[in-house]
Design a protein around this motif. Structure first.
Motif, PDB file in Angstrom:
ATOM      1  N   LYS A 150       0.838  -1.208   0.000  1.00 31.59           N
ATOM      2  CA  LYS A 150       0.000   0.000   0.000  1.00 31.59           C
ATOM      3  C   LYS A 150       0.874   1.260   0.000  1.00 31.59           C
ATOM      4  CE  LYS A 150      -4.191  -1.635   2.358  1.00 31.59           C
ATOM      5  NZ  LYS A 150      -5.025  -1.488   3.590  1.00 31.59           N
ATOM      6  N   LYS A 151       1.942   1.224   0.791  1.00 35.86           N
ATOM      7  CA  LYS A 151       2.848   2.374   0.827  1.00 35.86           C
ATOM      8  C   LYS A 151       3.457   2.618  -0.551  1.00 35.86           C
ATOM      9  CE  LYS A 151       4.157   1.860   5.697  1.00 35.86           C
ATOM     10  NZ  LYS A 151       5.256   1.541   6.656  1.00 35.86           N
ATOM     11  N   ALA A 152       3.809   1.515  -1.222  1.00 33.73           N
ATOM     12  CA  ALA A 152       4.371   1.656  -2.565  1.00 33.73           C
ATOM     13  C   ALA A 152       3.346   2.248  -3.527  1.00 33.73           C
ATOM     14  CB  ALA A 152       4.857   0.299  -3.076  1.00 33.73           C
ATOM     15  N   CYS A 153       2.083   1.874  -3.334  1.00 32.27           N
ATOM     16  CA  CYS A 153       1.017   2.410  -4.199  1.00 32.27           C
ATOM     17  C   CYS A 153       0.899   3.921  -4.086  1.00 32.27           C
ATOM     18  CB  CYS A 153      -0.322   1.769  -3.845  1.00 32.27           C
ATOM     19  SG  CYS A 153      -0.501   0.054  -4.387  1.00 32.27           S
ATOM     20  N   THR A 154       1.135   4.456  -2.900  1.00 33.21           N
ATOM     21  CA  THR A 154       0.997   5.900  -2.700  1.00 33.21           C
ATOM     22  C   THR A 154       2.033   6.695  -3.483  1.00 33.21           C
ATOM     23  OG1 THR A 154       2.433   5.949  -0.731  1.00 33.21           O
ATOM     24  CG2 THR A 154       0.077   5.537  -0.380  1.00 33.21           C
ATOM     25  N   GLY A 159       2.965  -1.270 -10.413  1.00 30.81           N
ATOM     26  CA  GLY A 159       3.249  -2.659 -10.085  1.00 30.81           C
ATOM     27  C   GLY A 159       2.801  -3.011  -8.683  1.00 30.81           C
ATOM     28  N   ALA A 160       2.934  -2.057  -7.769  1.00 31.51           N
ATOM     29  CA  ALA A 160       2.527  -2.279  -6.387  1.00 31.51           C
ATOM     30  C   ALA A 160       1.011  -2.423  -6.286  1.00 31.51           C
ATOM     31  CB  ALA A 160       3.011  -1.140  -5.504  1.00 31.51           C
ATOM     32  N   PHE A 161       0.280  -1.730  -7.143  1.00 33.66           N
ATOM     33  CA  PHE A 161      -1.176  -1.848  -7.147  1.00 33.66           C
ATOM     34  C   PHE A 161      -1.583  -3.291  -7.441  1.00 33.66           C
ATOM     35  CE2 PHE A 161      -5.085  -2.034  -9.645  1.00 33.66           C
ATOM     36  CZ  PHE A 161      -5.990  -1.400  -8.809  1.00 33.66           C
ATOM     37  N   PHE A 162      -1.008  -3.869  -8.483  1.00 28.88           N
ATOM     38  CA  PHE A 162      -1.356  -5.246  -8.840  1.00 28.88           C
ATOM     39  C   PHE A 162      -0.840  -6.235  -7.796  1.00 28.88           C
ATOM     40  CE2 PHE A 162      -1.402  -3.071 -12.994  1.00 28.88           C
ATOM     41  CZ  PHE A 162      -2.711  -3.349 -13.357  1.00 28.88           C
ATOM     42  N   LEU A 167      -1.975  -9.905  -3.180  1.00 27.69           N
ATOM     43  CA  LEU A 167      -1.817 -10.199  -1.758  1.00 27.69           C
ATOM     44  C   LEU A 167      -3.163 -10.361  -1.066  1.00 27.69           C
ATOM     45  CD1 LEU A 167       1.088  -7.719  -0.955  1.00 27.69           C
ATOM     46  CD2 LEU A 167       1.231 -10.226  -0.975  1.00 27.69           C
ATOM     47  N   LEU A 168      -4.102  -9.513  -1.413  1.00 26.98           N
ATOM     48  CA  LEU A 168      -5.438  -9.638  -0.828  1.00 26.98           C
ATOM     49  C   LEU A 168      -6.071 -10.967  -1.210  1.00 26.98           C
ATOM     50  CD1 LEU A 168      -6.760  -6.005  -1.430  1.00 26.98           C
ATOM     51  CD2 LEU A 168      -6.182  -7.033   0.786  1.00 26.98           C
ATOM     52  N   PHE A 183     -12.057  -0.525  -8.747  1.00 20.86           N
ATOM     53  CA  PHE A 183     -12.346   0.850  -8.366  1.00 20.86           C
ATOM     54  C   PHE A 183     -11.165   1.624  -7.768  1.00 20.86           C
ATOM     55  CE2 PHE A 183     -16.275  -1.704  -7.698  1.00 20.86           C
ATOM     56  CZ  PHE A 183     -16.927  -1.277  -8.859  1.00 20.86           C
ATOM     57  N   GLY A 184     -10.082   0.919  -7.438  1.00 25.81           N
ATOM     58  CA  GLY A 184      -8.899   1.628  -6.953  1.00 25.81           C
ATOM     59  C   GLY A 184      -9.005   2.061  -5.501  1.00 25.81           C
ATOM     60  N   TRP A 185      -8.194   3.079  -5.176  1.00 23.51           N
ATOM     61  CA  TRP A 185      -8.074   3.562  -3.795  1.00 23.51           C
ATOM     62  C   TRP A 185      -8.825   4.866  -3.575  1.00 23.51           C
ATOM     63  CZ3 TRP A 185      -5.794   0.140  -0.725  1.00 23.51           C
ATOM     64  CH2 TRP A 185      -4.784  -0.688  -1.232  1.00 23.51           C
ATOM     65  N   GLU A 186      -9.263   5.071  -2.321  1.00 24.02           N
ATOM     66  CA  GLU A 186      -9.711   6.388  -1.882  1.00 24.02           C
ATOM     67  C   GLU A 186      -8.483   7.221  -1.519  1.00 24.02           C
ATOM     68  OE1 GLU A 186     -12.538   7.596  -2.086  1.00 24.02           O
ATOM     69  OE2 GLU A 186     -14.161   6.292  -1.403  1.00 24.02           O
ATOM     70  N   LEU A 187      -8.674   8.502  -1.336  1.00 21.71           N
ATOM     71  CA  LEU A 187      -7.560   9.375  -0.959  1.00 21.71           C
ATOM     72  C   LEU A 187      -6.990   9.021   0.410  1.00 21.71           C
ATOM     73  CD1 LEU A 187      -8.856  12.855  -2.188  1.00 21.71           C
ATOM     74  CD2 LEU A 187      -7.160  11.375  -3.277  1.00 21.71           C
ATOM     75  N   ASP A 188      -7.842   8.446   1.286  1.00 25.39           N
ATOM     76  CA  ASP A 188      -7.360   8.090   2.623  1.00 25.39           C
ATOM     77  C   ASP A 188      -6.687   6.718   2.674  1.00 25.39           C
ATOM     78  OD1 ASP A 188      -9.452   6.341   2.336  1.00 25.39           O
ATOM     79  OD2 ASP A 188     -10.600   7.067   4.061  1.00 25.39           O
TER      80      ASP A 188
END
Length: 202
Positions: A150-154, A159-162, A167-168, A183-188
Protein backbone atom coordinates in the motif's frame (compact mmCIF):
# COMPACT_ATOMS: atom_id res chain seq x y z
CA UNK A 1 73.69 4.17 -24.74
CA UNK A 2 70.39 2.48 -25.69
CA UNK A 3 71.95 -1.00 -25.75
CA UNK A 4 71.47 -3.53 -22.97
CA UNK A 5 74.81 -5.20 -23.76
CA UNK A 6 76.88 -6.18 -20.80
CA UNK A 7 74.04 -6.25 -18.26
CA UNK A 8 72.82 -9.27 -16.36
CA UNK A 9 69.76 -11.26 -17.50
CA UNK A 10 67.92 -10.15 -14.36
CA UNK A 11 68.49 -6.48 -15.18
CA UNK A 12 67.44 -7.04 -18.77
CA UNK A 13 64.18 -8.54 -17.52
CA UNK A 14 63.62 -5.57 -15.24
CA UNK A 15 64.31 -3.09 -18.05
CA UNK A 16 61.88 -4.93 -20.31
CA UNK A 17 59.19 -4.76 -17.62
CA UNK A 18 59.74 -1.02 -17.18
CA UNK A 19 59.48 -0.44 -20.94
CA UNK A 20 56.24 -2.42 -21.05
CA UNK A 21 54.83 -0.46 -18.13
CA UNK A 22 55.69 2.85 -19.82
CA UNK A 23 54.07 1.75 -23.08
CA UNK A 24 50.71 0.97 -21.47
CA UNK A 25 47.90 3.48 -21.58
CA UNK A 26 48.02 4.47 -17.92
CA UNK A 27 45.81 7.25 -16.58
CA UNK A 28 47.57 10.38 -15.46
CA UNK A 29 46.99 11.89 -12.01
CA UNK A 30 45.62 15.05 -13.59
CA UNK A 31 43.04 13.20 -15.68
CA UNK A 32 39.98 15.47 -15.85
CA UNK A 33 37.51 12.61 -16.44
CA UNK A 34 37.87 10.18 -13.52
CA UNK A 35 34.77 8.14 -14.43
CA UNK A 36 36.13 7.37 -17.89
CA UNK A 37 39.50 6.54 -16.40
CA UNK A 38 37.84 4.11 -13.99
CA UNK A 39 35.91 2.41 -16.78
CA UNK A 40 39.08 2.08 -18.85
CA UNK A 41 40.88 0.49 -15.93
CA UNK A 42 38.04 -2.01 -15.51
CA UNK A 43 38.38 -3.05 -19.13
CA UNK A 44 42.07 -3.62 -18.47
CA UNK A 45 41.26 -5.80 -15.47
CA UNK A 46 42.76 -3.39 -12.93
CA UNK A 47 39.91 -3.38 -10.46
CA UNK A 48 41.58 -1.88 -7.41
CA UNK A 49 42.89 1.06 -9.41
CA UNK A 50 39.45 1.50 -10.96
CA UNK A 51 37.86 1.66 -7.51
CA UNK A 52 40.18 4.52 -6.57
CA UNK A 53 39.09 6.42 -9.65
CA UNK A 54 35.40 5.74 -9.05
CA UNK A 55 35.87 7.16 -5.58
CA UNK A 56 37.52 10.23 -7.06
CA UNK A 57 34.65 10.61 -9.51
CA UNK A 58 32.20 10.52 -6.59
CA UNK A 59 34.15 13.22 -4.76
CA UNK A 60 33.92 15.35 -7.88
CA UNK A 61 30.14 15.05 -7.96
CA UNK A 62 29.35 11.94 -10.02
CA UNK A 63 26.11 10.71 -8.36
CA UNK A 64 26.36 7.09 -9.53
CA UNK A 65 30.11 6.45 -9.33
CA UNK A 66 30.02 4.58 -6.01
CA UNK A 67 27.09 2.44 -7.17
CA UNK A 68 29.09 1.57 -10.29
CA UNK A 69 32.06 0.65 -8.12
CA UNK A 70 29.82 -1.70 -6.14
CA UNK A 71 28.62 -3.42 -9.30
CA UNK A 72 32.20 -3.73 -10.53
CA UNK A 73 33.46 -5.40 -7.37
CA UNK A 74 30.52 -7.80 -7.08
CA UNK A 75 32.27 -10.61 -8.97
CA UNK A 76 35.09 -10.54 -6.43
CA UNK A 77 33.11 -10.22 -3.22
CA UNK A 78 29.43 -9.75 -2.49
CA UNK A 79 30.23 -8.37 0.96
CA UNK A 80 32.59 -5.84 -0.55
CA UNK A 81 29.87 -4.83 -2.99
CA UNK A 82 27.48 -4.22 -0.08
CA UNK A 83 30.15 -2.04 1.50
CA UNK A 84 30.31 0.10 -1.64
CA UNK A 85 26.52 0.25 -1.90
CA UNK A 86 26.44 1.44 1.69
CA UNK A 87 28.87 4.22 0.82
CA UNK A 88 26.71 5.11 -2.17
CA UNK A 89 23.58 5.21 -0.02
CA UNK A 90 25.29 7.42 2.55
CA UNK A 91 26.21 9.72 -0.33
CA UNK A 92 22.47 10.13 -1.09
CA UNK A 93 22.13 7.47 -3.81
CA UNK A 94 18.88 6.04 -2.43
CA UNK A 95 18.64 3.28 -5.04
CA UNK A 96 21.81 1.74 -3.61
CA UNK A 97 19.78 0.45 -0.66
CA UNK A 98 17.60 -1.99 -2.57
CA UNK A 99 20.66 -3.18 -4.49
CA UNK A 100 22.39 -3.99 -1.22
CA UNK A 101 19.20 -5.65 -0.04
CA UNK A 102 19.04 -7.79 -3.16
CA UNK A 103 22.54 -9.10 -2.47
CA UNK A 104 21.65 -10.00 1.09
CA UNK A 105 18.47 -11.71 -0.04
CA UNK A 106 20.37 -13.76 -2.62
CA UNK A 107 22.70 -14.80 0.20
CA UNK A 108 19.71 -15.98 2.24
CA UNK A 109 20.21 -13.21 4.78
CA UNK A 110 16.61 -12.02 4.69
CA UNK A 111 16.63 -9.98 7.89
CA UNK A 112 19.50 -7.87 6.58
CA UNK A 113 17.75 -7.60 3.24
CA UNK A 114 14.63 -6.27 4.97
CA UNK A 115 16.72 -3.72 6.85
CA UNK A 116 18.23 -2.49 3.58
CA UNK A 117 14.87 -2.33 1.81
CA UNK A 118 13.38 -0.42 4.71
CA UNK A 119 16.27 2.06 4.68
CA UNK A 120 15.65 2.68 1.02
CA UNK A 121 11.91 2.94 1.53
CA UNK A 122 12.32 5.50 4.30
CA UNK A 123 14.56 7.49 1.98
CA UNK A 124 11.76 7.58 -0.59
CA UNK A 125 12.77 4.84 -3.03
CA UNK A 126 9.60 3.26 -4.44
CA UNK A 127 11.50 0.19 -5.67
CA UNK A 128 12.55 -0.57 -2.12
CA UNK A 129 8.97 -0.30 -0.87
CA UNK A 130 7.76 -2.91 -3.32
CA UNK A 131 10.70 -5.21 -2.60
CA UNK A 132 9.89 -5.18 1.10
CA UNK A 133 6.36 -6.24 0.20
CA UNK A 134 7.60 -9.12 -1.96
CA UNK A 135 9.99 -10.30 0.71
CA UNK A 136 7.29 -10.22 3.36
CA UNK A 137 5.01 -12.16 1.02
CA UNK A 138 7.66 -14.82 0.46
CA UNK A 139 8.15 -15.17 4.22
CA UNK A 140 4.40 -15.66 4.71
CA UNK A 141 3.94 -12.33 6.49
CA UNK A 142 1.02 -11.28 4.32
CA UNK A 143 -0.41 -8.55 6.58
CA UNK A 144 2.92 -6.75 6.57
CA UNK A 145 3.29 -7.36 2.85
CA UNK A 146 -0.04 -5.64 2.21
CA UNK A 147 0.96 -2.63 4.30
CA UNK A 148 4.25 -2.19 2.45
CA UNK A 149 2.56 -2.68 -0.89
CA UNK A 150 0.00 0.00 0.00
CA UNK A 151 2.85 2.37 0.83
CA UNK A 152 4.37 1.66 -2.56
CA UNK A 153 1.02 2.41 -4.20
CA UNK A 154 1.00 5.90 -2.70
CA UNK A 155 4.10 6.70 -4.77
CA UNK A 156 2.25 5.94 -8.01
CA UNK A 157 3.88 2.52 -8.44
CA UNK A 158 1.49 0.63 -10.74
CA UNK A 159 3.25 -2.66 -10.08
CA UNK A 160 2.53 -2.28 -6.39
CA UNK A 161 -1.18 -1.85 -7.15
CA UNK A 162 -1.36 -5.25 -8.84
CA UNK A 163 0.78 -6.75 -6.10
CA UNK A 164 -1.71 -5.54 -3.50
CA UNK A 165 -4.56 -7.16 -5.41
CA UNK A 166 -2.60 -10.40 -5.46
CA UNK A 167 -1.82 -10.20 -1.76
CA UNK A 168 -5.44 -9.64 -0.83
CA UNK A 169 -6.39 -12.69 -2.89
CA UNK A 170 -3.73 -14.76 -1.13
CA UNK A 171 -5.31 -13.76 2.18
CA UNK A 172 -8.71 -14.91 0.95
CA UNK A 173 -9.98 -11.34 0.84
CA UNK A 174 -11.43 -11.80 -2.63
CA UNK A 175 -14.14 -9.15 -2.29
CA UNK A 176 -11.59 -6.49 -1.36
CA UNK A 177 -9.25 -7.63 -4.12
CA UNK A 178 -12.06 -7.41 -6.66
CA UNK A 179 -13.11 -3.94 -5.50
CA UNK A 180 -9.56 -2.70 -5.58
CA UNK A 181 -9.04 -4.11 -9.07
CA UNK A 182 -12.18 -2.38 -10.33
CA UNK A 183 -12.35 0.85 -8.37
CA UNK A 184 -8.90 1.63 -6.95
CA UNK A 185 -8.07 3.56 -3.80
CA UNK A 186 -9.71 6.39 -1.88
CA UNK A 187 -7.56 9.38 -0.96
CA UNK A 188 -7.36 8.09 2.62
CA UNK A 189 -5.86 4.79 1.45
CA UNK A 190 -9.02 2.72 1.76
CA UNK A 191 -10.50 0.74 -1.12
CA UNK A 192 -13.05 2.76 -3.08
CA UNK A 193 -16.68 1.65 -3.14
CA UNK A 194 -18.51 1.42 -6.50
CA UNK A 195 -20.72 4.47 -5.90
CA UNK A 196 -17.70 6.57 -4.90
CA UNK A 197 -15.85 5.62 -8.05
CA UNK A 198 -18.88 6.41 -10.24
CA UNK A 199 -19.50 9.69 -8.47
CA UNK A 200 -15.98 10.73 -9.27
CA UNK A 201 -16.78 10.47 -12.96
CA UNK A 202 -20.12 12.26 -12.83
Amino acid sequence: MGSDGGVSPELKELLAAVRKWKSEDRPRPNDSQPRKTAERLLIQGRLDEALDWFQRAALEGDPTALRRAAAAVMARSADEAVHWYQRAFEASDVSAAWRAGRIRRNQGRDLEAIEWYQRGAKAGDRTALQRVAYLMRDRGRLDEAVEWSKKACTTGDKGAFFLTVQLLSLQGREEEASKLRQFGWELDGSIAEPWTSLAGHA
